[in-house]
Design a protein around this motif. Sequence first.
Motif, PDB file in Angstrom:
ATOM      1  N   ILE A  79      33.486  43.462  37.317  1.00 49.29           N
ATOM      2  CA  ILE A  79      34.291  43.729  36.112  1.00 49.29           C
ATOM      3  C   ILE A  79      33.371  44.218  35.003  1.00 49.29           C
ATOM      4  O   ILE A  79      32.369  43.569  34.694  1.00 49.29           O
ATOM      5  CB  ILE A  79      34.997  42.430  35.628  1.00 49.29           C
ATOM      6  N   ILE A  80      33.706  45.374  34.441  1.00 49.00           N
ATOM      7  CA  ILE A  80      32.970  45.833  33.260  1.00 49.00           C
ATOM      8  C   ILE A  80      33.869  45.521  32.074  1.00 49.00           C
ATOM      9  O   ILE A  80      34.982  46.043  31.956  1.00 49.00           O
ATOM     10  CB  ILE A  80      32.621  47.329  33.359  1.00 49.00           C
ATOM     11  N   GLY A  81      33.411  44.601  31.248  1.00 49.70           N
ATOM     12  CA  GLY A  81      34.282  44.039  30.207  1.00 49.70           C
ATOM     13  C   GLY A  81      34.337  44.874  28.948  1.00 49.70           C
ATOM     14  O   GLY A  81      33.633  45.883  28.806  1.00 49.70           O
ATOM     15  N   GLY A  82      35.193  44.454  28.053  1.00 51.26           N
ATOM     16  CA  GLY A  82      35.210  45.029  26.713  1.00 51.26           C
ATOM     17  C   GLY A  82      36.372  45.962  26.434  1.00 51.26           C
ATOM     18  O   GLY A  82      36.539  46.398  25.291  1.00 51.26           O
ATOM     19  N   ASN A  83      37.183  46.300  27.446  1.00 55.02           N
ATOM     20  CA  ASN A  83      38.326  47.198  27.169  1.00 55.02           C
ATOM     21  C   ASN A  83      39.540  46.385  26.764  1.00 55.02           C
ATOM     22  O   ASN A  83      39.904  45.446  27.469  1.00 55.02           O
ATOM     23  CB  ASN A  83      38.736  47.969  28.432  1.00 55.02           C
ATOM     24  N   PRO A  84      40.211  46.742  25.659  1.00 54.03           N
ATOM     25  CA  PRO A  84      41.481  46.078  25.381  1.00 54.03           C
ATOM     26  C   PRO A  84      42.499  46.436  26.465  1.00 54.03           C
ATOM     27  O   PRO A  84      42.399  47.494  27.092  1.00 54.03           O
ATOM     28  CB  PRO A  84      41.913  46.635  24.017  1.00 54.03           C
ATOM     29  N   LEU A  85      43.459  45.575  26.710  1.00 54.53           N
ATOM     30  CA  LEU A  85      44.467  45.834  27.740  1.00 54.53           C
ATOM     31  C   LEU A  85      45.701  46.432  27.080  1.00 54.53           C
ATOM     32  O   LEU A  85      46.203  45.889  26.090  1.00 54.53           O
ATOM     33  CB  LEU A  85      44.821  44.532  28.463  1.00 54.53           C
ATOM     34  N   THR A  94      48.934  34.148  32.814  1.00 57.51           N
ATOM     35  CA  THR A  94      47.556  34.620  33.008  1.00 57.51           C
ATOM     36  C   THR A  94      47.366  35.999  32.370  1.00 57.51           C
ATOM     37  O   THR A  94      46.357  36.247  31.679  1.00 57.51           O
ATOM     38  CB  THR A  94      47.225  34.655  34.523  1.00 57.51           C
ATOM     39  N   TYR A  95      48.347  36.913  32.565  1.00 61.22           N
ATOM     40  CA  TYR A  95      48.221  38.247  31.943  1.00 61.22           C
ATOM     41  C   TYR A  95      48.318  38.134  30.420  1.00 61.22           C
ATOM     42  O   TYR A  95      47.598  38.825  29.685  1.00 61.22           O
ATOM     43  CB  TYR A  95      49.272  39.219  32.512  1.00 61.22           C
ATOM     44  N   ILE A  96      49.192  37.249  29.943  1.00 62.87           N
ATOM     45  CA  ILE A  96      49.334  37.079  28.489  1.00 62.87           C
ATOM     46  C   ILE A  96      48.023  36.527  27.902  1.00 62.87           C
ATOM     47  O   ILE A  96      47.537  37.012  26.875  1.00 62.87           O
ATOM     48  CB  ILE A  96      50.558  36.169  28.187  1.00 62.87           C
ATOM     49  N   THR A 141      41.248  39.627  25.383  1.00 63.03           N
ATOM     50  CA  THR A 141      40.565  40.934  25.308  1.00 63.03           C
ATOM     51  C   THR A 141      41.032  41.753  24.111  1.00 63.03           C
ATOM     52  O   THR A 141      40.385  42.711  23.722  1.00 63.03           O
ATOM     53  CB  THR A 141      40.876  41.800  26.560  1.00 63.03           C
ATOM     54  N   GLY A 142      42.183  41.373  23.550  1.00 65.09           N
ATOM     55  CA  GLY A 142      42.837  42.221  22.558  1.00 65.09           C
ATOM     56  C   GLY A 142      43.688  43.250  23.296  1.00 65.09           C
ATOM     57  O   GLY A 142      43.469  43.520  24.486  1.00 65.09           O
ATOM     58  N   GLY A 143      44.696  43.794  22.604  1.00 62.87           N
ATOM     59  CA  GLY A 143      45.516  44.828  23.230  1.00 62.87           C
ATOM     60  C   GLY A 143      46.985  44.637  22.948  1.00 62.87           C
ATOM     61  O   GLY A 143      47.379  43.840  22.081  1.00 62.87           O
ATOM     62  N   ASN A 144      47.789  45.377  23.712  1.00 61.80           N
ATOM     63  CA  ASN A 144      49.230  45.423  23.467  1.00 61.80           C
ATOM     64  C   ASN A 144      49.900  45.677  24.822  1.00 61.80           C
ATOM     65  O   ASN A 144      49.810  46.766  25.375  1.00 61.80           O
ATOM     66  CB  ASN A 144      49.504  46.574  22.479  1.00 61.80           C
ATOM     67  N   VAL A 145      50.530  44.647  25.369  1.00 60.54           N
ATOM     68  CA  VAL A 145      51.063  44.761  26.737  1.00 60.54           C
ATOM     69  C   VAL A 145      52.487  44.225  26.795  1.00 60.54           C
ATOM     70  O   VAL A 145      52.799  43.182  26.210  1.00 60.54           O
ATOM     71  CB  VAL A 145      50.154  43.995  27.742  1.00 60.54           C
ATOM     72  N   ALA A 183      45.798  49.135  35.901  1.00 65.86           N
ATOM     73  CA  ALA A 183      46.857  49.902  35.227  1.00 65.86           C
ATOM     74  C   ALA A 183      46.890  49.592  33.726  1.00 65.86           C
ATOM     75  O   ALA A 183      47.422  50.380  32.937  1.00 65.86           O
ATOM     76  CB  ALA A 183      48.211  49.580  35.856  1.00 65.86           C
ATOM     77  N   LEU A 184      46.330  48.458  33.328  1.00 65.71           N
ATOM     78  CA  LEU A 184      46.286  48.107  31.893  1.00 65.71           C
ATOM     79  C   LEU A 184      44.993  48.599  31.233  1.00 65.71           C
ATOM     80  O   LEU A 184      44.716  48.262  30.079  1.00 65.71           O
ATOM     81  CB  LEU A 184      46.406  46.581  31.722  1.00 65.71           C
ATOM     82  N   GLY A 185      44.184  49.335  32.001  1.00 62.46           N
ATOM     83  CA  GLY A 185      42.970  49.917  31.413  1.00 62.46           C
ATOM     84  C   GLY A 185      41.713  49.105  31.673  1.00 62.46           C
ATOM     85  O   GLY A 185      40.639  49.417  31.156  1.00 62.46           O
TER      86      GLY A 185
END
Length: 421
Positions: A6-12, A240-242, A248-252, A411-413
């Motif tokens: 896993i390469i971290g740091g991307n918002p989902l 878990t996804y929430i 990570t931050g983001g908008n799903v 799919a969430l980036g």
Amino acid sequence: MAKYEIIGGNPLVGTVTISGAKNAAVAILPAAVLVAGRCRVENVPDISDVRILLNILRDLGAEISQPEEGVVEIDCTEVTCTNPNPELVKKMRASYYLMGSLLSRFGKAKVALPGGCNFASRPIDQHIKGFVALGADVEETEEYVKLSPGPDGLHGNRVSLDVVSVGATMNIIMAACLLPGTTVIENAAKEPHIVDLANFLNTMGANISGAGTDTVKIRGVEKLRGGSYTIIPDQIEAGTYIAAVAATGGNVLVQNVIPKHMECITSKLQEMGAKIYNYDDSIRIISEGRLRGTTVKTRPYPGFPTDMQAQICVCMALASGGSRLTESVYETRFFGYCSELTSMGADIMINGKTAVVNGHPKLHGATVRARDLRAGAALVIAGLAAEGTTFVENIGYVERGYERIIEKFTALGAQIKRIED
Ligand code: EPU
């Protein structure tokens, strides 16, 4: 075993669709043994625990087909064997439901002691207490449990559980279904998957009321017939996804959920600063900026689920300020992942049943090892939120319970891939 890189740091960002509930599916499939007829079960997750269970049932003589994705047709009319393959039974926890279903249908069963995630001592004394109350003679060894009718035969009865147990509640429901008389389970567990099992059995002709409250009544019927049933969405997969978006931050948009089942989880994440919007069968989570620390105590439903303890701990590790996380169902569950999170920069002190978490703005990548299903999910979330590269080893645990996890996070980036060893 394979691992995740896993390469971290991307918002989902985007939409994720939640699969059918694992802990409902692993009860409903063994419950099909009670039915003399064809059951069509929809929204069955494609996870390794389900695959093992289908092999156990096939081996017992069930006719099983999977005509389309997520659909299992199972016909146990011709089953006569009451001694499921011990090697397969030991591979998972929920195989213990075959005790209840075989006992009810055939009056006897010999089932090996279950395996599965061993994050704590997981006794089955309350299941046994229930079978004995229903008139069974029980022979228990270190290897197996053998059930047969006692001197007064099998019959309905009152069972008061000493601890609120999901497994015992479901096993006693199954065992009581085809017995003469009425069974009343007091101090029953109330998890959504218990209601789902009761709804499945009622659809097939059982007479169960009160599931979802602490008193469940089962009036025995002579026979169950076939029918169709759709499993509820997985509360813990959705959680878990929430939690991953919160960390990570983001908008799903998390779709195919029952928002009511999620309140115990989403209310805590809201307290931590995430924005939650509930729709009919979906939830949007928006997480911007840093989460705030909070206090969580796990409890049976409708409390905060123990199966979300590890995932929310990652959110706490990244939040501003301190958090307290108290486990009241499985005391030793922290040991499955806290040291791994510490190696990624988390500051966690375990003091008996409570983890005191001092939040840091960042975690960093590391090589970590999953020791059980939810611990593994938490390490994936930590890897997605961390700076740098994380390797999560031993991912067989994760794949027991999360359908297409790589595909869904990608799919969430997220940058996550499976590496075969
Ligand atoms: N307990 C007893 N005696 C029993 C049964 C349980 O003392 O006979 C105790 C346990 O030691 C524990 C508490 O009662 O302290 C609750 O255990 P429960 O029986 O509810 O757990 P379970 O049925 O073995 C299911 C889920 C677990 C989930 C727990 C609690 C399945 C297959 N497993 O286990 O799910 O943690 O309920 O909600 O449904 C997971 O999905 O990752 C997982 C571990």
